[in-house]
Write a protein that holds these residues in place. Sequence first.
Motif, PDB file in Angstrom:
ATOM      1  N   SER A  25       0.818  -1.212   0.000  1.00 19.76           N
ATOM      2  CA  SER A  25       0.000   0.000   0.000  1.00 19.76           C
ATOM      3  C   SER A  25       0.850   1.260   0.000  1.00 19.76           C
ATOM      4  N   LEU A  26       2.145   1.085  -0.265  1.00 17.40           N
ATOM      5  CA  LEU A  26       3.033   2.238  -0.301  1.00 17.40           C
ATOM      6  C   LEU A  26       2.537   3.208  -1.376  1.00 17.40           C
ATOM      7  N   SER A  27       2.329   4.460  -0.967  1.00 17.50           N
ATOM      8  CA  SER A  27       1.704   5.409  -1.875  1.00 17.50           C
ATOM      9  C   SER A  27       2.701   6.039  -2.839  1.00 17.50           C
ATOM     10  N   GLY A  28       2.391   5.972  -4.125  1.00 19.04           N
ATOM     11  CA  GLY A  28       3.239   6.605  -5.134  1.00 19.04           C
ATOM     12  C   GLY A  28       3.114   8.116  -5.080  1.00 19.04           C
ATOM     13  N   LEU A  29       1.883   8.546  -4.792  1.00 18.10           N
ATOM     14  CA  LEU A  29       1.599   9.979  -4.731  1.00 18.10           C
ATOM     15  C   LEU A  29       2.468  10.675  -3.687  1.00 18.10           C
ATOM     16  N   SER A  30       2.735   9.980  -2.567  1.00 16.79           N
ATOM     17  CA  SER A  30       3.540  10.602  -1.520  1.00 16.79           C
ATOM     18  C   SER A  30       4.969  10.820  -2.013  1.00 16.79           C
ATOM     19  N   SER A 107       4.445  -4.086   7.698  1.00 17.75           N
ATOM     20  CA  SER A 107       4.724  -2.652   7.774  1.00 17.75           C
ATOM     21  C   SER A 107       5.725  -2.381   8.906  1.00 17.75           C
ATOM     22  N   ARG A 108       5.633  -3.191   9.968  1.00 13.54           N
ATOM     23  CA  ARG A 108       6.618  -3.027  11.050  1.00 13.54           C
ATOM     24  C   ARG A 108       8.020  -3.364  10.557  1.00 13.54           C
ATOM     25  N   ARG A 109       8.130  -4.463   9.784  1.00 10.34           N
ATOM     26  CA  ARG A 109       9.443  -4.852   9.254  1.00 10.34           C
ATOM     27  C   ARG A 109       9.961  -3.802   8.282  1.00 10.34           C
ATOM     28  N   LEU A 110       9.039  -3.264   7.458  1.00 12.76           N
ATOM     29  CA  LEU A 110       9.415  -2.239   6.478  1.00 12.76           C
ATOM     30  C   LEU A 110      10.030  -1.036   7.195  1.00 12.76           C
ATOM     31  N   ILE A 111       9.356  -0.589   8.250  1.00 12.99           N
ATOM     32  CA  ILE A 111       9.846   0.592   8.959  1.00 12.99           C
ATOM     33  C   ILE A 111      11.164   0.298   9.664  1.00 12.99           C
ATOM     34  N   ALA A 152      14.745  -1.449   2.548  1.00 14.47           N
ATOM     35  CA  ALA A 152      13.280  -1.521   2.657  1.00 14.47           C
ATOM     36  C   ALA A 152      12.648  -2.302   1.514  1.00 14.47           C
ATOM     37  N   SER A 153      13.342  -2.369   0.378  1.00 14.15           N
ATOM     38  CA  SER A 153      12.722  -2.940  -0.819  1.00 14.15           C
ATOM     39  C   SER A 153      12.383  -4.428  -0.661  1.00 14.15           C
ATOM     40  N   GLN A 154      12.985  -5.098   0.335  1.00 16.11           N
ATOM     41  CA  GLN A 154      12.625  -6.505   0.570  1.00 16.11           C
ATOM     42  C   GLN A 154      11.182  -6.638   1.021  1.00 16.11           C
ATOM     43  N   TYR A 155      10.660  -5.584   1.649  1.00 22.94           N
ATOM     44  CA  TYR A 155       9.333  -5.690   2.248  1.00 22.94           C
ATOM     45  C   TYR A 155       8.276  -4.883   1.509  1.00 22.94           C
ATOM     46  N   THR A 156       8.592  -4.409   0.308  1.00 23.27           N
ATOM     47  CA  THR A 156       7.565  -3.709  -0.469  1.00 23.27           C
ATOM     48  C   THR A 156       7.863  -3.933  -1.952  1.00 23.27           C
ATOM     49  N   PHE A 157       7.347  -3.084  -2.823  1.00 18.72           N
ATOM     50  CA  PHE A 157       7.584  -3.242  -4.253  1.00 18.72           C
ATOM     51  C   PHE A 157       9.088  -3.275  -4.524  1.00 18.72           C
ATOM     52  N   PHE A 202       0.810   5.101 -11.231  1.00 18.11           N
ATOM     53  CA  PHE A 202       0.067   4.533 -12.351  1.00 18.11           C
ATOM     54  C   PHE A 202       0.207   3.019 -12.430  1.00 18.11           C
ATOM     55  N   LYS A 203       1.328   2.500 -11.932  1.00 21.78           N
ATOM     56  CA  LYS A 203       1.564   1.064 -12.012  1.00 21.78           C
ATOM     57  C   LYS A 203       0.759   0.304 -10.964  1.00 21.78           C
ATOM     58  N   TYR A 204       0.699   0.821  -9.730  1.00 25.03           N
ATOM     59  CA  TYR A 204       0.108   0.025  -8.645  1.00 25.03           C
ATOM     60  C   TYR A 204      -1.098   0.639  -7.945  1.00 25.03           C
ATOM     61  N   ASN A 205      -1.149   1.962  -7.831  1.00 27.50           N
ATOM     62  CA  ASN A 205      -2.125   2.545  -6.917  1.00 27.50           C
ATOM     63  C   ASN A 205      -3.502   2.814  -7.520  1.00 27.50           C
ATOM     64  N   ARG A 206      -3.626   2.671  -8.829  1.00 25.27           N
ATOM     65  CA  ARG A 206      -4.924   3.045  -9.374  1.00 25.27           C
ATOM     66  C   ARG A 206      -5.944   1.938  -9.331  1.00 25.27           C
TER      67      ARG A 206
END
Lengths: 206, 100
Positions: A25-30, A107-111, A152-157, A202-206
Amino acid sequence: MEEKDIHSELTSIRSLMERSSKFLSLSGLSGVMAGIYALIGAFIGYRIVNERYGSLVISDSYTDDSMVYHQLILIAGLILLLSILSGLLLSIRQAKKKGENYWNPVSRRLISSMVIPLFTGGLFIIILFLRLEYDLIASACLIFYGLSLISASQYTFSDVKWLGFCQIILGLLAALIPASGLLFWVIGFGLLHIIYGTVMHFKYNR
Amino acid sequence: MKTSLEQFDKAFENRIRLQIMSVLLANEHYDFKSLKDLLDVTDGNLASHIKALEKEEYIIVNKTFIGKKPNTQYSVSEKGRKAFTKHLEALENLIKQQKM
């Protein structure tokens, strides 16, 4: 068992494995917003330096007036704070929209994977600042931020990893070329964030 | 048509059990509450399926406390990993056979 049942079973297994181990759910817009804050901040910083010295002379260092550096650090801190806030709020919103709990093991691991390189980098930059070694501050920001993204990339896109590599390369270039800090800082934190954020949106959040 | 139904693991006939195993395969460990949120099931439902998997020795339960709150972490056992992989292979084989 029907073939389409098996297919749906396999699909659900695959999706669950991914959802449970990656924060999606990592926001691209942010990212775009962080880029805009960085550009505005860099512009204000540039003006502060410019006003005091008339024109920007390319020398070993832009300036060695510590008052100016204090203002620049304040702006950088503000950008960091705003970017983190936007990132958190928009990602939480994104997770809620998908009906997911945003505070979960992933999300805890990501942070926590980002905190160690970022905190180390923060301390390193404060040390540079205290030792009046202003030249390498922009470079250190980029390098440590890049390292935290790769971790961080291990735990998200996994795309986040490429953003991390680009930031590290820019950071090294900033260290190599004298008085290029602001330029590479603008490219890394401003332009790259906007490009990356737009692509991710455009790739993930829409 | 020859099917390989005998390869299907009875423990995985239930969808929730299969889902629990999927999550544990993808993660080093997972706690009860997060698992409950992720799978969107009730406490009792999740607990009974976990018990079933525990009985098969497919998962390892690690009970600890954070302060006074119990914190139960689950992870997959070697036996569970093998059983799950075999089950997935059986599912895939079935698809292949039906295509022929």
